[in-house]
Design a protein around this motif. Structure first.
Motif, PDB file in Angstrom:
ATOM      1  N   LEU A   4       0.821  -1.212   0.000  1.00 35.60           N
ATOM      2  CA  LEU A   4       0.000   0.000   0.000  1.00 35.60           C
ATOM      3  C   LEU A   4       0.854   1.261   0.000  1.00 35.60           C
ATOM      4  O   LEU A   4       0.464   2.285  -0.562  1.00 35.60           O
ATOM      5  CB  LEU A   4      -0.926  -0.020   1.216  1.00 35.60           C
ATOM      6  CG  LEU A   4      -1.928   1.120   1.335  1.00 35.60           C
ATOM      7  CD1 LEU A   4      -2.914   1.085   0.171  1.00 35.60           C
ATOM      8  CD2 LEU A   4      -2.675   1.044   2.656  1.00 35.60           C
ATOM      9  N   LYS A   7       1.513   3.486  -3.023  1.00 35.25           N
ATOM     10  CA  LYS A   7       0.461   4.377  -3.524  1.00 35.25           C
ATOM     11  C   LYS A   7       0.717   5.829  -3.152  1.00 35.25           C
ATOM     12  O   LYS A   7       0.213   6.742  -3.812  1.00 35.25           O
ATOM     13  CB  LYS A   7      -0.892   3.924  -2.964  1.00 35.25           C
ATOM     14  CG  LYS A   7      -2.077   4.734  -3.448  1.00 35.25           C
ATOM     15  CD  LYS A   7      -3.391   4.198  -2.860  1.00 35.25           C
ATOM     16  CE  LYS A   7      -4.570   5.041  -3.330  1.00 35.25           C
ATOM     17  NZ  LYS A   7      -5.843   4.592  -2.737  1.00 35.25           N
ATOM     18  N   TYR A 215      -9.059   4.015   5.563  1.00 37.92           N
ATOM     19  CA  TYR A 215      -8.566   2.846   6.286  1.00 37.92           C
ATOM     20  C   TYR A 215      -8.806   3.068   7.770  1.00 37.92           C
ATOM     21  O   TYR A 215      -9.005   4.200   8.225  1.00 37.92           O
ATOM     22  CB  TYR A 215      -7.065   2.623   6.066  1.00 37.92           C
ATOM     23  CG  TYR A 215      -6.610   2.771   4.634  1.00 37.92           C
ATOM     24  CD1 TYR A 215      -6.774   1.741   3.713  1.00 37.92           C
ATOM     25  CD2 TYR A 215      -6.020   3.962   4.201  1.00 37.92           C
ATOM     26  CE1 TYR A 215      -6.356   1.887   2.394  1.00 37.92           C
ATOM     27  CE2 TYR A 215      -5.607   4.113   2.879  1.00 37.92           C
ATOM     28  CZ  TYR A 215      -5.775   3.073   1.982  1.00 37.92           C
ATOM     29  OH  TYR A 215      -5.373   3.222   0.689  1.00 37.92           O
TER      30      TYR A 215
END
Length: 230
Positions: A4, A7, A215
């Motif tokens: 992740l 990103k 998140y």
């Protein structure tokens, strides 16, 4: 599969209860012990009855940082025959004296340095932030450090995020992640600014219907795993 972290080019952190413990009761107890006063939980409850609404007003842009810092100590200043400004400064000194990174903070920051740009956006106060960053050895890890007291706007106001973006060279919004423990200042603010958000939800609180983080984690160790796992 990339992790992740790939990103993002920027990760922005809140400070209090995101990177650092903020144990106000212990800080007040230490400060008042220096005035030979045994500050107890009843005293703290009365302090919070004044302090908490002031923070709401500050985050809503109704009052200034100076008004908050001085008004919360008016009663004690009168009792001790000192100025509210003096007590506020003593309090911030005590908070710096007891400051500790949250569990997992050092490991997370160390793992991110050199892989992503790190910044801080905090509604905390200048007098505490700079000392705390220095004491914990984090001062070189974060740039910019954007402090609401200096900007005159507090999260969730989009103006403090836009100020940070200007210092960051106007990054692409989809490459910026905001991490914070406060749903109403950090996550709502990040949402309004058009960036991804991660809610450090220490206590497993319910998500608000109108504030949705990208998140959600309970600890910085969990965030570490989320960002770096393949």
């Amino acid at each position: 599969m990339p992790n992740l972290l790939s990103k993002y080019k920027w990760i922005l952190f809140d400070a209090d209860e995101t990177l650092f413990h903020f144990d106000a009761f212990s800080g007040l107890k230490l400060m008042f012990s220096r005035f030979d006063i045994d500050f107890n939980t009843d005293d703290f409850d009365r302090y919070q009855q004044v302090n908490k609404p002031l923070w709401v007003d500050y985050q809503n842009g109704v009052i200034t940082a100076a008004h908050l810092q001085h008004t919360r100590f008016n009663e004690w200043a009168h009792k001790l025959s000192v100025t509210p400004q003096e007590l506020n400064s003593h309090f911030l000194t005590a908070m710096a004296d007891i400051c500790q990174p949250l569990p997992g903070a050092r490991e997370l920051v160390d793992s991110l340095i050199g892989r992503v740009n790190l910044g801080i956006i905090t509604n905390g106060f200048t007098e505490l932030q700079s000392v705390r960053l220095s004491k914990t050895g984090f001062e070189h890890a974060f740039s910019p450090v954007v402090i609401s007291e200096q900007i005159g706007k507090a999260k969730p106001d989009i103006a403090i995020f836009n100020h940070a973006f200007s210092l960051m060279g106007e990054p692409e919004k989809h490459q910026v992640l905001m991490v914070g423990d406060n749903l109403h200042s950090d996550i709502l603010g990040g949402n309004k600014a058009g960036i991804d958000t991660c809610w450090l939800n220490h206590h497993g609180e319910a998500v608000s219907d109108d504030i949705a983080p990208s998140y959600q984690v309970k600890t910085l160790t969990e965030l570490h795993q989320l960002l770096l796992q393949q």
